[in-house]
Design a protein around this motif. Sequence first.
Motif, mmCIF file in Angstrom:
data_model
loop_
_atom_site.group_PDB
_atom_site.id
_atom_site.type_symbol
_atom_site.label_atom_id
_atom_site.label_comp_id
_atom_site.label_asym_id
_atom_site.label_seq_id
_atom_site.Cartn_x
_atom_site.Cartn_y
_atom_site.Cartn_z
ATOM 1 N N LEU A 664 0.845 -1.191 0.000
ATOM 2 C CA LEU A 664 0.000 0.000 0.000
ATOM 3 C C LEU A 664 0.885 1.248 0.000
ATOM 4 C CD1 LEU A 664 -2.235 -1.006 3.063
ATOM 5 C CD2 LEU A 664 -2.332 -1.909 0.747
ATOM 6 N N HIS A 665 0.489 2.202 -0.811
ATOM 7 C CA HIS A 665 1.187 3.493 -0.802
ATOM 8 C C HIS A 665 0.176 4.588 -0.546
ATOM 9 C CE1 HIS A 665 5.126 2.217 -2.269
ATOM 10 N NE2 HIS A 665 4.459 1.305 -2.969
ATOM 11 N N GLY A 666 0.608 5.619 0.142
ATOM 12 C CA GLY A 666 -0.320 6.716 0.352
ATOM 13 C C GLY A 666 0.298 7.813 1.188
ATOM 14 N N GLN A 675 -7.221 1.935 10.561
ATOM 15 C CA GLN A 675 -8.267 1.672 9.566
ATOM 16 C C GLN A 675 -7.906 0.481 8.690
ATOM 17 O OE1 GLN A 675 -10.216 4.839 7.406
ATOM 18 N NE2 GLN A 675 -9.197 6.316 8.725
ATOM 19 N N VAL A 676 -6.614 0.423 8.295
ATOM 20 C CA VAL A 676 -6.176 -0.692 7.451
ATOM 21 C C VAL A 676 -6.401 -2.015 8.176
ATOM 22 C CG1 VAL A 676 -4.179 -1.819 6.389
ATOM 23 C CG2 VAL A 676 -4.509 0.646 6.129
ATOM 24 N N LYS A 690 1.753 -11.412 8.128
ATOM 25 C CA LYS A 690 2.785 -10.436 8.451
ATOM 26 C C LYS A 690 2.301 -9.037 8.059
ATOM 27 C CE LYS A 690 6.968 -10.711 6.519
ATOM 28 N NZ LYS A 690 7.928 -11.568 5.825
ATOM 29 N N ILE A 691 2.572 -8.057 8.903
ATOM 30 C CA ILE A 691 2.248 -6.674 8.547
ATOM 31 C C ILE A 691 3.468 -5.808 8.805
ATOM 32 C CG2 ILE A 691 0.871 -4.635 9.128
ATOM 33 C CD1 ILE A 691 -1.361 -6.248 9.854
ATOM 34 N N ASN A 692 3.713 -4.876 7.917
ATOM 35 C CA ASN A 692 4.834 -3.962 8.125
ATOM 36 C C ASN A 692 4.439 -2.581 7.601
ATOM 37 O OD1 ASN A 692 7.332 -2.886 8.535
ATOM 38 N ND2 ASN A 692 8.195 -3.750 6.637
ATOM 39 N N PHE A 693 4.521 -1.560 8.469
ATOM 40 C CA PHE A 693 4.217 -0.202 8.025
ATOM 41 C C PHE A 693 5.444 0.685 8.192
ATOM 42 C CE2 PHE A 693 -0.090 -1.570 9.458
ATOM 43 C CZ PHE A 693 -0.686 -1.519 8.219
ATOM 44 N N GLN A 694 5.696 1.496 7.195
ATOM 45 C CA GLN A 694 6.800 2.448 7.308
ATOM 46 C C GLN A 694 6.307 3.822 6.895
ATOM 47 O OE1 GLN A 694 9.375 0.732 4.459
ATOM 48 N NE2 GLN A 694 10.385 -0.617 5.921
ATOM 49 N N THR A 695 6.786 4.835 7.571
ATOM 50 C CA THR A 695 6.484 6.180 7.094
ATOM 51 C C THR A 695 7.785 6.915 6.898
ATOM 52 O OG1 THR A 695 6.142 6.746 9.387
ATOM 53 C CG2 THR A 695 4.178 6.543 8.040
ATOM 54 N N GLU A 696 7.831 7.643 5.784
ATOM 55 C CA GLU A 696 9.004 8.458 5.551
ATOM 56 C C GLU A 696 8.472 9.835 5.255
ATOM 57 O OE1 GLU A 696 12.237 6.322 3.360
ATOM 58 O OE2 GLU A 696 12.335 8.297 2.428
ATOM 59 N N THR A 703 3.244 -3.100 3.944
ATOM 60 C CA THR A 703 3.321 -4.399 3.272
ATOM 61 C C THR A 703 2.521 -5.410 4.084
ATOM 62 O OG1 THR A 703 5.599 -3.774 2.957
ATOM 63 C CG2 THR A 703 4.958 -5.916 2.096
ATOM 64 N N LEU A 704 1.616 -6.094 3.400
ATOM 65 C CA LEU A 704 0.773 -7.085 4.086
ATOM 66 C C LEU A 704 0.996 -8.445 3.442
ATOM 67 C CD1 LEU A 704 -2.590 -5.167 3.659
ATOM 68 C CD2 LEU A 704 -1.160 -5.140 5.696
#
Length: 733
Positions: A664-666, A675-676, A690-696, A703-704
Amino acid sequence: MLIDEETENKEIAKQYKDLLKISYLQLSAVDKKLIRLAFNTAVDAHKTQRRKSGEAYIFHPIAVAKIVASEIGLDATSIAAALLHDTVEDTEYTLDDIERLFGNTVAKIVHGLTKISHLKKDKDVSLQAENFRKMLLTLNDDIRVIIIKIADRLHNMQTMDAMPEYKQVKIASETLYIYAPLAHRIGMYNIKTELEDLSLKYTEPNRFDAIKDKIEQSQEEQTQYIKAFSKFLKTSLDKEDLNYFIKGRSKSIYSIHKKMQKQSINYEQVFDKFAIRIVYKSMPKDEKFLAWKIYSIVTDHFTPNPTRLRDWISSPKSNGYESLHITVMGPNNKWIEVQIRSERMHEIAEKGYAAHYRYKQGDEKDSGIEGWLNRLQEVLESKDSSAIDFVENFKLNLYAEEIFVFTPQGELKSLPQGSSALDFAYSIHTEIGSKTRGARVNGKLVPLSRTVKSGDSVEIITSQNAKPTANWLDYVITSRARNKIKSSLNEEKNKIAEEGKEILRRKLKHLRVENNEKTIQQLVLYFKVNSSLDLFYRVGLGTVDNRKLKEFATTYNNSFLNFFKKRLRAKPGKSIAEGEGFVSRYDKLVFGKEREELQYKLSPCCNPIAGDKVFGFVTINEGIKVHQYNCSNAVSLQSSYAYRIVPAWWIDSGEQEFTAELVLHGIDQQGLVNQVTRVISNSMNVDIKKINFQTEEELFKGTLTMRVNNKQTLKKLKQRLLKITGIEKVARQ
Ligand code: MN
């Protein structure tokens, strides 16, 4: 064929006299009168009939009665019933006639035997299995039905030469599949062996002849060996004042054949082609003591192999078999099995149930057979197991060796080899099984799936809250446990299906589709489920796609047209011919517990098509070959190479679970991650791995990794994720 009636009648009379003479049990005057009447009745009933071989039909019932009287050693009632076994089926005589003439018991047995004959002997394996199940149902009336049926089958096998070859092979396979295991389970070892040998004679005649010749050639050598063996022991045995005889016992042709196949060896390399039997006379109270005394003498002269000691005297098999088996290094440095048993044990081993019965006179209950019947009863009562499962489970249990396990109270329980702690729990009581929380084996906590061994002491820990899960099915091997677990799982499913049925009724009404049996059947096919129960269950769970249901409704009126279109496209043969209608709903073959996709070839001998009940067979040069369950080669493959069989299923590839990764991108904003995860957890049939969230800076990347049941589900999930404010792009990796 010219038949001299006078000679024939003389022969019939002779056979009849023989029958009375060779009876194993003492016949009273009343018994003889009953048998005489049965004989006269049978002669009259069959007077115009002849067998395929041309001889008078009456020779067959007499021969069956002789097997029943002498080889099995049953009572006068059974002998009479054996004489009459084909009368109601094949002649003018009715069951009422039999009851009037012979009373209720004989009539009931003949009725049971007639019922078995009525079952259509069909090519279809599921039908055959269903027949078998029904046959066992008649067992509950009287076990003599099954024993006489086995005798009937034995005589038919003995006189099969007049039959066409294809029938011979079919009957022989069926015998191997059903009757030999039954005879084994009842403890009629001699008959089991004869049935197996005869089956081999017709299924693999060359093989049979080759082994038979070899055995005959080595007869002399065997006799010499036994002489040499006996000579060593004679002085010591005689000194103890034992009354005994020593005999050789050849392995059967069939079991030598199986051993050669299983180990890929030739005849000469089969090392235990015969065993030595020491049978001694004894008072009941000294039997065990004498057995061990002889054991001690034998092992004084020859070194025993301690891993091959089997003491069936202290713990008899549940069919009543008792004997002490040892393997020793005999003359010429050859390993040889020695079976030590009293005359009583010997008779039980030879004649099985009947002899057992004779020794247990009076009203003492025969717990072995009773227990067996009770277990069968339970399996039969459980309505969930399909006929094939039933036969497979049953066969498994028939052949399995037994182990003995102790309860914490020191009570001995017998279980098939390979049973788990959970099997044990169910063997004590269904209530205990279904409330199992854990198990202790020899005082140590173990997983429920742990296999138990002979001599283990097993304690089951229960809890009111415990309840069976689908995993449990992998932990158990006994049909009892399997069936009980399945039925508790099904209870839950039934509840949901019940609700689903109601929901579906409302939906169909709304869509103006008539709610009847036919519609439901069409929906079953349309949604590619196995049964109406599955359909209702899915509706109840909410996993049936409403849009697809609407599509169904619009084509509903054209269903006839569709049917014929599909029929034209469908492969000719099978599925249509058998009335299944429409095209097969399975399109992919998977193997083993893990349901793996493997390379395979469909075997040309039975040409399975999608949806057939099949199994994989690992060949040496050609990888996995897939056969139908009812393939004529299946029996021999299954019985001889069980270890090379891989279970296989046709599945609907649309319903196969797979792993998918979404990226996912946003633009990051408050609550986005929440929400996700909410969207995902509210989605049916998605299992997050597996779930992985990154913010830059303000950019967000997630990534799910998940398991989903089909692409449709994945697509829906993507759409829902895109609706979340801030998410720009959802892509499959
Ligand atoms: Mn018959």
